[in-house]
Design a protein around this motif. Sequence first.
Motif, short mmCIF file in Angstrom:
data_model
loop_
_atom_site.label_atom_id
_atom_site.label_comp_id
_atom_site.label_asym_id
_atom_site.label_seq_id
_atom_site.Cartn_x
_atom_site.Cartn_y
_atom_site.Cartn_z
N CYS A 1 0.64 -20.72 -0.80
CA CYS A 1 -0.71 -20.16 -0.75
C CYS A 1 -0.65 -18.74 -1.29
O CYS A 1 0.40 -18.24 -1.63
N TYR A 2 -1.81 -18.10 -1.35
CA TYR A 2 -1.91 -16.78 -1.94
C TYR A 2 -2.50 -15.80 -0.94
O TYR A 2 -3.47 -16.08 -0.27
N LEU A 3 -1.89 -14.62 -0.86
CA LEU A 3 -2.30 -13.61 0.09
C LEU A 3 -3.04 -12.49 -0.62
O LEU A 3 -2.61 -12.00 -1.67
N PHE A 4 -4.16 -12.08 -0.06
CA PHE A 4 -4.91 -10.92 -0.50
C PHE A 4 -4.86 -9.92 0.65
O PHE A 4 -5.25 -10.25 1.77
N ALA A 5 -4.37 -8.71 0.39
CA ALA A 5 -4.27 -7.68 1.43
C ALA A 5 -5.07 -6.46 0.99
O ALA A 5 -4.90 -5.96 -0.12
N PHE A 6 -5.94 -6.00 1.88
CA PHE A 6 -6.81 -4.86 1.60
C PHE A 6 -6.68 -3.88 2.76
O PHE A 6 -6.79 -4.27 3.92
N ARG A 7 -6.42 -2.59 2.44
CA ARG A 7 -6.30 -1.57 3.48
C ARG A 7 -7.12 -0.36 3.09
O ARG A 7 -6.97 0.19 2.00
N GLN A 8 -8.00 0.07 4.00
CA GLN A 8 -8.79 1.27 3.77
C GLN A 8 -7.91 2.49 4.03
O GLN A 8 -7.27 2.59 5.09
N ALA A 9 -7.88 3.40 3.08
CA ALA A 9 -6.98 4.54 3.17
C ALA A 9 -7.38 5.52 4.28
O ALA A 9 -6.53 6.11 4.93
N CYS A 10 -8.65 5.71 4.52
CA CYS A 10 -9.10 6.71 5.49
C CYS A 10 -8.91 6.23 6.93
O CYS A 10 -8.36 6.93 7.76
N SER A 11 -9.35 5.02 7.23
CA SER A 11 -9.29 4.54 8.60
C SER A 11 -8.04 3.73 8.90
O SER A 11 -7.73 3.44 10.04
N ASP A 12 -7.31 3.32 7.86
CA ASP A 12 -6.11 2.51 7.99
C ASP A 12 -6.40 1.11 8.54
O ASP A 12 -5.53 0.43 9.03
N LYS A 13 -7.65 0.69 8.47
CA LYS A 13 -8.03 -0.68 8.86
C LYS A 13 -7.62 -1.61 7.73
O LYS A 13 -7.68 -1.25 6.55
N ALA A 14 -7.21 -2.82 8.08
CA ALA A 14 -6.74 -3.75 7.06
C ALA A 14 -7.40 -5.12 7.20
O ALA A 14 -7.84 -5.50 8.29
N MET A 15 -7.44 -5.83 6.08
CA MET A 15 -7.96 -7.19 6.06
C MET A 15 -6.99 -8.02 5.22
O MET A 15 -6.55 -7.58 4.16
N HIS A 16 -6.64 -9.20 5.71
CA HIS A 16 -5.75 -10.10 4.98
C HIS A 16 -6.41 -11.47 4.89
O HIS A 16 -6.97 -11.95 5.87
N ARG A 17 -6.33 -12.08 3.72
CA ARG A 17 -6.88 -13.42 3.52
C ARG A 17 -5.84 -14.27 2.81
O ARG A 17 -5.19 -13.81 1.87
N ILE A 18 -5.71 -15.50 3.26
CA ILE A 18 -4.82 -16.45 2.61
C ILE A 18 -5.69 -17.58 2.09
O ILE A 18 -6.56 -18.09 2.78
N SER A 19 -5.44 -17.95 0.81
CA SER A 19 -6.24 -19.03 0.21
C SER A 19 -5.33 -20.02 -0.51
O SER A 19 -4.18 -19.74 -0.79
N TRP A 20 -5.90 -21.18 -0.81
CA TRP A 20 -5.15 -22.24 -1.48
C TRP A 20 -4.98 -21.97 -2.96
O TRP A 20 -4.04 -22.40 -3.58
N SER A 21 -5.95 -21.28 -3.56
CA SER A 21 -5.88 -21.04 -5.01
C SER A 21 -6.08 -19.54 -5.28
O SER A 21 -6.52 -18.79 -4.42
N CYS A 22 -5.79 -19.16 -6.50
CA CYS A 22 -5.95 -17.76 -6.90
C CYS A 22 -7.38 -17.45 -7.30
O CYS A 22 -7.68 -16.35 -7.72
N GLY A 23 -8.28 -18.41 -7.23
CA GLY A 23 -9.67 -18.18 -7.58
C GLY A 23 -9.92 -18.28 -9.07
O GLY A 23 -10.84 -17.69 -9.60
N GLN A 24 -9.13 -19.09 -9.78
CA GLN A 24 -9.29 -19.22 -11.23
C GLN A 24 -10.35 -20.20 -11.59
O GLN A 24 -10.61 -21.20 -11.08
#
Length: 120
Positions: free
Chosen positions: A97-120
Amino acid sequence: MEPYKETIGAWLLADLDAPRPQRHSVRRIVARIEEEFGEAIPYPTVRDFVAARRKEIAAQAGAPMEAFVTRHNALGADAEVDFGDVYVDIAGRRTRCYLFAFRQACSDKAMHRISWSCGQ
Protein backbone atom coordinates in the motif's frame (compact mmCIF):
# COMPACT_ATOMS: atom_id res chain seq x y z
CA MET A 1 36.01 27.30 43.89
CA GLU A 2 38.25 30.38 43.92
CA PRO A 3 41.63 28.53 44.03
CA TYR A 4 40.69 26.45 40.96
CA LYS A 5 39.29 29.14 38.65
CA GLU A 6 42.62 29.76 36.85
CA THR A 7 43.25 26.03 36.44
CA ILE A 8 39.78 25.39 35.04
CA GLY A 9 40.16 28.41 32.75
CA ALA A 10 43.43 26.95 31.41
CA TRP A 11 41.73 23.61 30.74
CA LEU A 12 38.88 25.31 28.91
CA LEU A 13 41.30 27.44 26.89
CA ALA A 14 43.21 24.31 25.85
CA ASP A 15 39.88 22.74 24.86
CA LEU A 16 39.51 25.27 22.03
CA ASP A 17 42.15 23.34 20.07
CA ALA A 18 40.92 19.87 21.09
CA PRO A 19 38.43 17.79 19.13
CA ARG A 20 34.92 17.97 20.60
CA PRO A 21 34.95 14.45 22.14
CA GLN A 22 38.17 15.25 24.02
CA ARG A 23 37.00 18.53 25.58
CA HIS A 24 36.35 18.78 29.30
CA SER A 25 32.77 18.22 30.36
CA VAL A 26 31.61 19.65 33.67
CA ARG A 27 31.51 16.13 35.09
CA ARG A 28 35.12 15.56 34.00
CA ILE A 29 36.23 18.87 35.55
CA VAL A 30 34.59 17.97 38.88
CA ALA A 31 36.28 14.55 38.82
CA ARG A 32 39.64 15.99 37.82
CA ILE A 33 39.61 18.57 40.65
CA GLU A 34 38.84 15.79 43.10
CA GLU A 35 41.58 13.54 41.65
CA GLU A 36 44.31 16.18 41.42
CA PHE A 37 43.53 18.41 44.41
CA GLY A 38 41.48 16.17 46.70
CA GLU A 39 38.72 18.78 46.84
CA ALA A 40 35.05 17.88 46.32
CA ILE A 41 33.27 20.84 44.73
CA PRO A 42 29.51 20.56 44.12
CA TYR A 43 28.56 19.93 40.50
CA PRO A 44 26.15 22.93 40.22
CA THR A 45 28.87 25.31 41.39
CA VAL A 46 31.30 24.07 38.74
CA ARG A 47 28.56 23.95 36.08
CA ASP A 48 27.64 27.61 36.60
CA PHE A 49 31.27 28.74 36.56
CA VAL A 50 32.14 26.70 33.46
CA ALA A 51 29.11 27.97 31.52
CA ALA A 52 30.08 31.59 32.14
CA ARG A 53 33.81 31.03 31.61
CA ARG A 54 33.33 29.15 28.31
CA LYS A 55 31.44 32.14 26.89
CA GLU A 56 34.19 34.53 28.02
CA ILE A 57 36.96 32.36 26.55
CA ALA A 58 35.14 31.88 23.24
CA ALA A 59 34.52 35.63 22.94
CA GLN A 60 38.17 36.46 23.71
CA ALA A 61 39.46 33.86 21.25
CA GLY A 62 36.96 34.86 18.54
CA ALA A 63 35.73 31.28 18.42
CA PRO A 64 32.25 30.68 17.04
CA MET A 65 29.65 30.38 19.76
CA GLU A 66 27.06 27.62 19.72
CA ALA A 67 23.56 28.93 19.18
CA PHE A 68 20.04 27.84 18.48
CA VAL A 69 18.27 28.76 15.27
CA THR A 70 14.68 29.75 15.78
CA ARG A 71 12.32 28.72 13.02
CA HIS A 72 9.34 30.95 12.46
CA ASN A 73 6.53 29.05 10.81
CA ALA A 74 3.43 30.85 9.62
CA LEU A 75 0.21 29.44 11.06
CA GLY A 76 -1.44 27.17 8.51
CA ALA A 77 1.11 28.01 5.82
CA ASP A 78 4.08 25.72 6.45
CA ALA A 79 3.95 21.93 6.36
CA GLU A 80 5.99 18.85 5.49
CA VAL A 81 4.73 16.07 3.24
CA ASP A 82 6.23 12.66 2.59
CA PHE A 83 5.24 9.50 0.70
CA GLY A 84 6.29 5.91 1.15
CA ASP A 85 5.47 2.26 0.70
CA VAL A 86 3.76 0.32 3.47
CA TYR A 87 3.21 -3.42 3.56
CA VAL A 88 0.03 -4.59 5.28
CA ASP A 89 -1.07 -8.15 6.03
CA ILE A 90 -4.68 -8.59 4.86
CA ALA A 91 -6.26 -12.03 5.26
CA GLY A 92 -2.82 -13.57 5.72
CA ARG A 93 -1.46 -12.04 2.53
CA ARG A 94 1.17 -9.28 2.42
CA THR A 95 -0.14 -6.35 0.33
CA ARG A 96 1.75 -3.28 -0.83
CA CYS A 97 0.00 0.00 0.00
CA TYR A 98 1.01 3.65 -0.15
CA LEU A 99 1.50 6.03 2.75
CA PHE A 100 0.84 9.77 2.66
CA ALA A 101 2.24 11.66 5.68
CA PHE A 102 1.43 15.31 6.35
CA ARG A 103 2.78 17.33 9.31
CA GLN A 104 1.98 20.95 10.11
CA ALA A 105 5.20 22.74 11.01
CA CYS A 106 3.71 25.19 13.52
CA SER A 107 1.50 22.93 15.61
CA ASP A 108 3.35 19.65 14.91
CA LYS A 109 -0.01 17.94 14.26
CA ALA A 110 0.20 15.09 11.78
CA MET A 111 -2.09 13.17 9.46
CA HIS A 112 -1.29 9.80 7.85
CA ARG A 113 -3.29 8.02 5.16
CA ILE A 114 -2.73 4.61 3.64
CA SER A 115 -4.30 3.77 0.28
CA TRP A 116 -4.36 0.90 -2.18
CA SER A 117 -3.21 2.97 -5.15
CA CYS A 118 -1.10 6.04 -5.78
CA GLY A 119 -4.11 7.88 -7.21
CA GLN A 120 -3.07 7.55 -10.87
